[in-house]
Design an enzyme around this catalytic site. Structure first.
Site, PDB file in Angstrom:
ATOM      1  N   SER A 102       0.827  -1.196   0.000  1.00  0.00           N
ATOM      2  CA  SER A 102       0.000   0.000   0.000  1.00  0.00           C
ATOM      3  C   SER A 102       0.870   1.258   0.000  1.00  0.00           C
ATOM      4  CB  SER A 102      -0.913  -0.014   1.226  1.00  0.00           C
ATOM      5  OG  SER A 102      -1.656   1.171   1.274  1.00  0.00           O
ATOM      6  N   GLY A 103       0.595   2.174  -0.931  1.00  0.00           N
ATOM      7  CA  GLY A 103       1.355   3.412  -1.031  1.00  0.00           C
ATOM      8  C   GLY A 103       2.538   3.333  -1.977  1.00  0.00           C
ATOM      9  N   THR A 107      -1.638   2.647  -8.202  1.00  0.00           N
ATOM     10  CA  THR A 107      -2.735   3.316  -8.892  1.00  0.00           C
ATOM     11  C   THR A 107      -2.202   4.419  -9.808  1.00  0.00           C
ATOM     12  OG1 THR A 107      -4.188   2.775  -7.063  1.00  0.00           O
ATOM     13  CG2 THR A 107      -4.917   4.530  -8.520  1.00  0.00           C
ATOM     14  N   ASN A 151      -1.422   5.872   3.184  1.00  0.00           N
ATOM     15  CA  ASN A 151      -1.579   6.472   1.867  1.00  0.00           C
ATOM     16  C   ASN A 151      -2.826   7.357   1.851  1.00  0.00           C
ATOM     17  OD1 ASN A 151      -1.844   7.044  -0.842  1.00  0.00           O
ATOM     18  ND2 ASN A 151      -1.939   4.911  -1.539  1.00  0.00           N
ATOM     19  N   SER A 154      -5.516   5.864  -0.717  1.00  0.00           N
ATOM     20  CA  SER A 154      -5.417   4.405  -0.743  1.00  0.00           C
ATOM     21  C   SER A 154      -6.642   3.764  -1.406  1.00  0.00           C
ATOM     22  CB  SER A 154      -5.265   3.894   0.685  1.00  0.00           C
ATOM     23  OG  SER A 154      -5.036   2.507   0.670  1.00  0.00           O
ATOM     24  N   SER A 155      -6.388   2.865  -2.353  1.00  0.00           N
ATOM     25  CA  SER A 155      -7.495   2.143  -2.994  1.00  0.00           C
ATOM     26  C   SER A 155      -8.030   1.129  -1.997  1.00  0.00           C
ATOM     27  CB  SER A 155      -7.016   1.386  -4.232  1.00  0.00           C
ATOM     28  OG  SER A 155      -6.180   2.182  -5.029  1.00  0.00           O
ATOM     29  N   GLY A 378      -2.874  -2.819  -2.066  1.00  0.00           N
ATOM     30  CA  GLY A 378      -1.599  -3.430  -1.726  1.00  0.00           C
ATOM     31  C   GLY A 378      -1.609  -4.085  -0.362  1.00  0.00           C
ATOM     32  N   GLU A 380      -0.940  -4.777   3.330  1.00  0.00           N
ATOM     33  CA  GLU A 380      -0.831  -3.744   4.351  1.00  0.00           C
ATOM     34  C   GLU A 380      -0.838  -4.329   5.745  1.00  0.00           C
ATOM     35  OE1 GLU A 380      -4.177  -1.268   3.349  1.00  0.00           O
ATOM     36  OE2 GLU A 380      -5.566  -2.488   4.495  1.00  0.00           O
TER      37      GLU A 380
HETATM   38  N1  ATP Z   1       5.304   8.001 -10.243  1.00  0.00           N
HETATM   39  C1  ATP Z   1       4.984   8.823  -9.236  1.00  0.00           C
HETATM   40  N2  ATP Z   1       5.345  10.119  -9.256  1.00  0.00           N
HETATM   41  C2  ATP Z   1       5.027  10.949  -8.251  1.00  0.00           C
HETATM   42  N3  ATP Z   1       4.352  10.576  -7.154  1.00  0.00           N
HETATM   43  C3  ATP Z   1       3.948   9.293  -7.058  1.00  0.00           C
HETATM   44  C4  ATP Z   1       4.244   8.345  -8.095  1.00  0.00           C
HETATM   45  N4  ATP Z   1       3.735   7.163  -7.722  1.00  0.00           N
HETATM   46  C5  ATP Z   1       3.147   7.366  -6.530  1.00  0.00           C
HETATM   47  N5  ATP Z   1       3.258   8.647  -6.127  1.00  0.00           N
HETATM   48  C6  ATP Z   1       2.753   9.239  -4.858  1.00  0.00           C
HETATM   49  O1  ATP Z   1       2.457   8.197  -3.949  1.00  0.00           O
HETATM   50  C7  ATP Z   1       1.092   8.224  -3.541  1.00  0.00           C
HETATM   51  C8  ATP Z   1       0.584   6.815  -3.376  1.00  0.00           C
HETATM   52  O2  ATP Z   1       0.525   6.159  -4.619  1.00  0.00           O
HETATM   53  P1  ATP Z   1      -0.686   5.191  -5.011  1.00  0.00           P
HETATM   54  O3  ATP Z   1      -1.976   5.749  -4.507  1.00  0.00           O
HETATM   55  O4  ATP Z   1      -0.562   4.899  -6.452  1.00  0.00           O
HETATM   56  O5  ATP Z   1      -0.330   3.907  -4.132  1.00  0.00           O
HETATM   57  P2  ATP Z   1      -0.947   2.435  -4.246  1.00  0.00           P
HETATM   58  O6  ATP Z   1       0.181   1.524  -4.499  1.00  0.00           O
HETATM   59  O7  ATP Z   1      -2.070   2.437  -5.236  1.00  0.00           O
HETATM   60  O8  ATP Z   1      -1.464   2.172  -2.764  1.00  0.00           O
HETATM   61  P3  ATP Z   1      -2.793   1.402  -2.230  1.00  0.00           P
HETATM   62  O9  ATP Z   1      -2.481  -0.044  -2.221  1.00  0.00           O
HETATM   63  O10 ATP Z   1      -2.936   1.964  -0.845  1.00  0.00           O
HETATM   64  O11 ATP Z   1      -3.910   1.787  -3.129  1.00  0.00           O
HETATM   65  C9  ATP Z   1       0.377   9.024  -4.634  1.00  0.00           C
HETATM   66  O12 ATP Z   1      -0.752   9.688  -4.148  1.00  0.00           O
HETATM   67  C10 ATP Z   1       1.459  10.008  -5.061  1.00  0.00           C
HETATM   68  O13 ATP Z   1       1.498  11.105  -4.182  1.00  0.00           O
HETATM   69 MG    MG Z   2      -4.061   2.193  -5.134  1.00  0.00          MG
END
Ligand code: ATP
Ligand code: MG
Ligand code: NAG
Ligand code: NAG
Ligand code: NAG
Length: 585
Positions: A102-103, A107, A151, A154-155, A378, A380
């Site tokens: 997660s994070g 996404t 996050n 977070s999805s 993800g 967690e």
């Molecule tokens: N390529 C990137 N460039 C800039 N910032 C990023 C990038 N990838 C992620 N982030 C930052 O990290 C944060 C978390 O990313 P994201 O929401 O995609 O996580 P996730 O893996 O989908 O987590 P979860 O499992 O909780 O949904 C985003 O809101 C953004 O601020």
């Molecule tokens: Mg996500």
């Protein structure tokens, strides 16, 4: 590794490929050159930079379009281009699997991949179909993402979207499938966490003239949005985000009137959470305060009868073989029932929205091929981990298992068969952990059994079961400690029929439709994602507890949605091909 290899853009080029070398290489690339992407064969490793990098513009998309993966710096666009090219060149459907805790940035990465396809697969005749595909993102984020301590975005659901192409490889539509929304968040959030973004977006827009009828207020005024005790996210303007959500709905063809119905239902959930249930002195019954305004708003917004609702929030029907009688509920039971109802309404609305997005993205022309993008929640672990984490982490274990089995187990078997010189790699096999969950008499079975047998004492017995389970080897493999309290309730997920019947009788068509029975609803719902199952599933428990949450998760991740897993298989097929080069290096 020799100095000359340090900073290589493909980890498989390292002479010595072990964890320290991998980490060192990623670190050098990130710290010294600001490179967040590195290949490992055809797998792309991404580091979350937590800052906006100027590497996602249209000019970058164009630079990657049409190029070979090996000729360019590693990039999510290179992976997307590779999928696009292979779809066109080899006439094979493709999938991109995004995984990580997660994070980690799943996404965000999935969205960039989708943007790439929208740009290179833009169609000439239906100019905005690709915009529509992208418009599904803000909607799904608003209703399915929330702030957690890990996050801000977070999805809280899993998503698999297939982008559908014509024979000229232009986007002509898409379809989406979601997995296991975290419903409990609707009624409870831990400290510093929030409910789903959409609730805060609505509350922040409460003063809009067209929202007056919702009787909303600051999110601080509602029980369901204030449990985390901080309704704000730094850098996020909820009111502005609502504008984007509404634009996305409009782009997808959801008319203002239907949007208004959606918002009305969401507002009603917030009012339901504020309905005060007062305990009577006998400890076995309760009532709702006279003239409770929130109950009035709830009933008005949903178009249901107030007296009925008031009555059935505090009573339930009990049926025996010969007669049906009415029973009072204690205030605690009534509160639980109220919360269960709120979760149920939200979940139904979520499904309805997904269904509508799918309708809007449906294509009438002939589907030639697709590229799928899988973005799940993800892995967690929090200070307190409950049933939700258990389900989420189970899904991630399943993904990991497929990965292990294909990258290591089968690959090594193949090498042995072909007598390629090869030292067996010792890898972490999570099979015992998975068995512990889904095998006969595993945790899911025990939970279902407890739910059936035990109406009230569930908590106690679950604790006993789990302490004996703790001795099982698999339980330690989780490396996450789960709090059993509430497991049974969450697994059982009871909603009282009488309350649902009132909603079914709503004067509003959409509300009434939402609650019509579906046959064995979510679990066996036929899906457009159509992939044949590969292996036999664990035994499915008998009918009575078919609808427990645990059962659904198992069905999703074991049986018909081998779907999800088969995707991984398809993806790993490709790795096998590229991995064939490894031993010779
Ligand atoms: N390529 C990137 N460039 C800039 N910032 C990023 C990038 N990838 C992620 N982030 C930052 O990290 C944060 C978390 O990313 P994201 O929401 O995609 O996580 P996730 O893996 O989908 O987590 P979860 O499992 O909780 O949904 C985003 O809101 C953004 O601020
Ligand atoms: Mg996500
Ligand atoms: C987080 O979600 C909000 C929607 O609530 C969106 O506006 C924002 O762009 C998202 N952030 C990232 C980095 O995706
Ligand atoms: C609005 O909702 C109604 C009821 O579900 C449905 O029949 C209608 O097709 C919807 N219209 C749009 C544009 O979404
Ligand atoms: C790809 O998927 C489409 C459905 O979207 C299907 O009609 C087609 O046969 C698939 N192609 C291959 C090569 O499997």
């Amino acid at each position: 590794n020799p100095d000359i290899l340090v900073g290589e853009n493909d980890l498989t080029a390292l002479s010595y490929l072990h964890e320290p070398a991998v980490l060192h290489n990623l670190r050098v690339r990130f710290l010294e050159s600001n490179h967040i992407y590195t290949y490992c064969g055809i797998v792309l490793v991404a580091i979350n930079p937590y800052e906006q990098l100027q590497i996602y513009g249209e000019e970058v998309i164009n630079a990657y379009s049409g190029q070979n993966m090996g000729d360019m710096d590693p990039h999510i666009f290179a992976v997307a281009e590779e999928a696009y090219k292979q779809m066109a060149r080899d006439e094979r459907n493709q999938s991109i699997i995004v995984s990580g805790e997660s994070g980690a940035g799943k996404t965000v990465s999935a969205k960039y991949a989708m943007r790439f396809f929208a740009t290179v697969g833009g169609s000439s005749n239906d100019a905005n179909v690709e915009e529509k595909v992208l418009a599904s993102n803000p909607i799904m984020e608003a209703i399915g993402n929330a702030k957690t301590t890990r996050n801000d975005n977070s999805s809280r659901f899993g998503k698999y979207i297939q982008i559908v192409f014509s024979k000229h490889y232009h986007i002509i539509g898409a379809n989406m499938r979601t997995y296991l929304l975290e419903k409990s968040r609707v009624v409870f959030q831990a400290e510093e966490e929030r409910n789903y973004h959409i609730f805060y977006q609505l509350c922040a827009s409460a003063s809009l003239p067209e929202f007056k009828e919702f009787s909303l207020n600051s999110a601080e005024e509602f029980h369901y949005t204030s449990l985390g005790e901080n309704i704000f996210i730094e850098g996020v303007n909820d009111a502005e985000d609502l504008v984007k959500t509404r634009e996305a709905f409009s782009l997808l063809g959801v008319k203002e009137s239907n949007q208004s119905s959606i918002f009305k239902i969401l507002a009603s959930i917030l009012h339901l959470g504020n309905v005060a249930i007062v305990a009577e002195r006998d400890g076995e019954s309760c009532r709702i305060a006279r003239n409770d305004v929130h109950l009035q708003h709830f009933c008005r917004l949903l178009g249901v009868e107030l007296q009925q609702m008031e009555h059935w929030l505090c009573h339930r029907k009990l049926a025996t073989a010969s007669e049906t009688f009415m029973k009072t509920m204690s205030s605690k039971q009534a509160l639980n029932a109220r919360d269960a109802l709120a979760k149920h309404i939200y979940a139904r609305l979520f499904d309805w929205i997904v269904e509508h997005i799918n309708k809007a993205l449906q294509t009438s022309s002939k589907q030639h091929s697709f590229i799928g993008v899988l973005d799940i929640y993800g892995f967690e672990t929090f200070e307190v981990n409950s049933f939700e984490q258990f389900c989420i982490n189970y899904a991630n274990e399943k993904l990991q298992q497929q990965f292990n089995s294909h990258v290591f187990k089968l690959e090594q078997e193949e090498y042995m068969k072909e007598q390629i010189p090869w030292t067996l790699i010792d890898f972490y096999d999570n099979q015992p952990c998975i068995d512990l969950i889904e095998a006969r008499l595993g945790i899911l079975d025990l939970l279902d059994e407890e739910c059936k047998v035990n109406q009230n004492l569930g908590l106690v017995t679950m604790e006993t079961s789990s302490s004996s389970l703790a001795l099982h080897q698999g339980f330690l493999l989780f490396q996450v400690e789960y709090q059993c309290e509430g497991f049974l309730e969450k697994n059982r997920d009871t909603v009282y029929e009488e309350q649902i019947n009132i909603l079914k009788a709503s004067q509003f068509q959409l509300v009434a439709n939402l609650f019509q029975d579906k046959d064995d609803a979510s679990s066996s719902k036929s899906s457009k994602v159509n992939i044949r199952p590969l292996k036999t599933a664990p035994k499915v428990p008998n009918k009575e507890h078919r609808k427990t949450v645990g059962h659904q998760v198992r069905v999703w991740f074991c049986r018909d949605s081998l779907n999800l897993l088969v995707l991984v298989l398809i993806f790993l097929e490709t790795i096998r091909i590229s991995a064939a080069g490894y031993p010779s290096r």
